[in-house]
Scaffold this motif. Structure first.
Motif, PDB file in Angstrom:
ATOM      1  N   PRO A 146      10.407 -39.117  -8.130  1.00 50.36           N
ATOM      2  CA  PRO A 146      11.617 -39.448  -8.897  1.00 50.36           C
ATOM      3  C   PRO A 146      11.745 -40.962  -9.085  1.00 50.36           C
ATOM      4  CG  PRO A 146      12.114 -37.926  -7.108  1.00 50.36           C
ATOM      5  CD  PRO A 146      10.723 -38.405  -6.875  1.00 50.36           C
ATOM      6  N   LEU A 147      12.013 -41.374 -10.315  1.00 51.42           N
ATOM      7  CA  LEU A 147      12.131 -42.788 -10.640  1.00 51.42           C
ATOM      8  C   LEU A 147      13.463 -43.046 -11.330  1.00 51.42           C
ATOM      9  CD1 LEU A 147       8.561 -43.397 -12.149  1.00 51.42           C
ATOM     10  CD2 LEU A 147       9.296 -43.656  -9.762  1.00 51.42           C
ATOM     11  N   ALA A 148      13.993 -44.253 -11.141  1.00 54.45           N
ATOM     12  CA  ALA A 148      15.219 -44.663 -11.819  1.00 54.45           C
ATOM     13  C   ALA A 148      14.949 -45.929 -12.620  1.00 54.45           C
ATOM     14  CB  ALA A 148      16.339 -44.899 -10.816  1.00 54.45           C
ATOM     15  N   GLU A 170      10.495 -36.849 -13.534  1.00 57.60           N
ATOM     16  CA  GLU A 170      11.865 -37.029 -13.049  1.00 57.60           C
ATOM     17  C   GLU A 170      12.265 -38.492 -13.197  1.00 57.60           C
ATOM     18  OE1 GLU A 170      13.064 -34.919  -9.380  1.00 57.60           O
ATOM     19  OE2 GLU A 170      10.963 -34.344  -9.242  1.00 57.60           O
ATOM     20  N   THR A 172      15.481 -41.074 -14.327  1.00 55.47           N
ATOM     21  CA  THR A 172      16.909 -41.197 -14.591  1.00 55.47           C
ATOM     22  C   THR A 172      17.212 -42.598 -15.094  1.00 55.47           C
ATOM     23  OG1 THR A 172      17.461 -39.617 -12.833  1.00 55.47           O
ATOM     24  CG2 THR A 172      19.231 -41.060 -13.615  1.00 55.47           C
ATOM     25  N   CYS A 223      15.543 -41.535  -5.598  1.00 54.76           N
ATOM     26  CA  CYS A 223      14.383 -42.063  -6.316  1.00 54.76           C
ATOM     27  C   CYS A 223      13.456 -42.781  -5.343  1.00 54.76           C
ATOM     28  CB  CYS A 223      14.808 -43.013  -7.432  1.00 54.76           C
ATOM     29  SG  CYS A 223      15.800 -44.406  -6.885  1.00 54.76           S
TER      30      CYS A 223
END
Length: 308
Positions: A146-148, A170, A172, A223
């Motif tokens: 997960p990355l932001a 993933e 955001t 993340c």
């Protein structure tokens, strides 16, 4: 060679400056490299995209580069801070903060830039480790996690978040209150990018790692890394003091071989770009390449001067 007789003084000892020195040394030109300390990328976990050096730490790259320069007796390195540069092409004087000075026929600026990071808790201390700027340099290491993306500019951030879906499904985008247009929303939906619009409170995690982005309201976003486009500024005022023309983004304007608008002054690395080049294209590999090109231009210019 005595301090009073260098063909070039290179101010800055990152990949660009060391590359200039290497080529000048191999051209049997005398050069003094001024190392003012750790550079912009010193906090990064590794250098990537540089063939044969992929994954090497910035400190290791600098150490190897400095060691290789010892092969060339006309190249000298000095740890110092530059106070001022005076004179003109063929007769520059570089003054150091300790009161000493050196003279050179040409000046090469390689002092780099520094980031202006948003004032969000947890960002600055994780910059280069788990808060990152370049997907080509760092996204592979956090692929499929997960990355932001923290918005700082607007439309460019939307494309940045959409592009990151090539490394992770993933992603955001945290807009931090920056409004999105209908076109922005369509792009993000097409790439299945999640969106959080609330103002960001902090980036949190153990030590240098990121685990979550927290907001003033609402649940945090988990993340493994945060990406953002950080604006930059010149790390040293020398270019401005010398009269170099600066572009809108603060970069020193150069031509195809690194020459500035000030005769006899060249600029290489992150601090400079051609007007035709996109802003923000600041990679280690391009900095080193710019150094190579500028060094050949300096050598050729000096050669033609000597023929006259």
């Amino acid at each position: 060679m005595r301090d009073s007789g260098y063909d070039a003084v290179i101010i800055g000892a990152g990949p660009a400056g060391l590359s200039v020195a290497l080529v000048l040394g191999r051209s049997r030109r005398s050069a003094l490299v001024i190392d003012g300390g750790a550079g912009r990328n010193s906090s990064a976990m590794g250098v990537h995209g540089l063939l044969a050096c992929d994954g090497m730490t910035p400190d290791a790259l600098r150490t190897v580069g400095r060691r290789q320069l010892r092969e060339y007796p006309t190249v000298h390195l000095r740890e110092a801070r530059v106070r001022a540069v005076d004179g003109e092409r063929g007769g520059f004087t570089v003054g150091f903060e300790d009161g000493d000075s050196a003279h050179a026929r040409r000046i090469v600026l390689a002092t780099g830039v520094i980031e202006d990071l948003p004032g969000i808790a947890g960002l600055a201390e994780r910059w280069g480790k788990s808060v990152l700027g370049c997907p080509y340099c760092h996204a592979w290491e956090v692929r499929d996690q997960p990355l932001a993306v923290l918005a700082t500019e607007g439309p460019q951030d939307v494309l940045f978040a959409a592009q990151l879906t090539g490394w992770s499904s993933e992603v955001t985008l945290c807009t931090n209150g920056i409004p999105l247009s209908g076109e922005d929303e369509a792009i993000l939906a097409k790439r299945a990018v999640r969106v959080r619009t609330e103002p960001v409170r902090a980036v949190e995690g153990p030590a240098d790692a990121v685990e979550r982005v927290t907001f003033r309201d609402g649940e945090p976003v988990a993340c493994a890394a945060v990406f953002l486009h950080a604006t930059t500024q010149q790390a040293d005022p020398l270019a401005r003091k010398l009269g170099c023309v600066l572009l809108e983004d603060g970069s020193v304007r150069i031509d195809d071989v690194g020459s500035t608008d000030v005769p006899g002054v060249y600029a290489v690395g992150d601090l400079a770009r051609r007007e035709s080049s996109p802003s923000g294209m600041t990679f280690v590999v391009t900095a080193a390449a710019m150094g190579f090109v500028a060094a050949t231009a300096v050598d050729h210019e000096l050669f033609m001067e000597e023929l006259a």
